[in-house]
Design an enzyme around this catalytic site. Structure first.
Site, PDB file in Angstrom:
ATOM      1  N   CYS A 105      -5.669  -3.078  -3.670  1.00 15.22           N
ATOM      2  CA  CYS A 105      -6.851  -2.251  -4.395  1.00 15.22           C
ATOM      3  C   CYS A 105      -6.182  -2.031  -5.912  1.00 15.22           C
ATOM      4  CB  CYS A 105      -7.126  -0.887  -3.623  1.00 15.22           C
ATOM      5  SG  CYS A 105      -5.615   0.103  -3.340  1.00 15.22           S
TER       6      CYS A 105
ATOM      7  N   CYS B 170      -4.784   4.596   2.034  1.00 14.34           N
ATOM      8  CA  CYS B 170      -4.710   5.620   0.981  1.00 14.34           C
ATOM      9  C   CYS B 170      -3.526   6.675   1.088  1.00 14.34           C
ATOM     10  CB  CYS B 170      -5.767   6.213   0.371  1.00 14.34           C
ATOM     11  SG  CYS B 170      -7.254   5.167   0.679  1.00 14.34           S
TER      12      CYS B 170
END
Ligand code: FES
Length: 130
Positions: free
Chosen positions: A35, A104
């Protein structure tokens, strides 16, 4: 059901402990190649305790919320406890993250562990005491 918990939204909108510690005792930086998000953690350690912690995150809302919550979880804690922080604990404290956003919270765990590694590298005698 909302995709993100109120806690995630709160920590995303009002992140705690954002910033830089100029004379940090440990700094950790990690990134996710997929990402492209980047997280940096700064630790001030006094008497084997996390006296202060700050972060800079260039990333998604979940990464910002995870960094913020992770700093809250370790602030004031002994180094030995901060070392045990897991991404699951961060996600649980946020009342959960969507499955595809769990990575995350992994960034937050890794950034803190990298910062602690940096601290031990600079203070090898401390590692032996643990
Ligand atoms: Fe990469 Fe959240 S999408 S850290």
């Amino acid at each position: 059901m909302a995709l993100y918990s109120e806690k995630v939204m709160d920590h995303f909108r009002n992140p705690r402990n954002v910033g830089v510690i100029e004379d940090a005792d440990g700094v950790g930086e990690v990134g996710n190649a997929k990402c492209g998000d980047i997280m940096k953690m700064y630790l001030k350690i006094v008497d084997d305790r996390i006296e202060d912690v700050k972060f800079e995150t260039f990333g998604c809302g979940s990464a910002i919320a995870s960094s913020s919550m992770a700093t809250e979880l370790i602030k004031g804690q002994p180094v030995s406890e901060a070392m045990k922080l897991t991404n699951q604990a961060v996600a649980e404290a946020l009342d959960g993250l969507p499955a595809y956003k769990m990575h995350c919270s992994v960034l937050a765990e890794e950034a803190i562990k990298n910062a602690l590694e940096d601290y031990y590298t600079k203070n090898p005698d401390k590692r032996k005491e643990q």
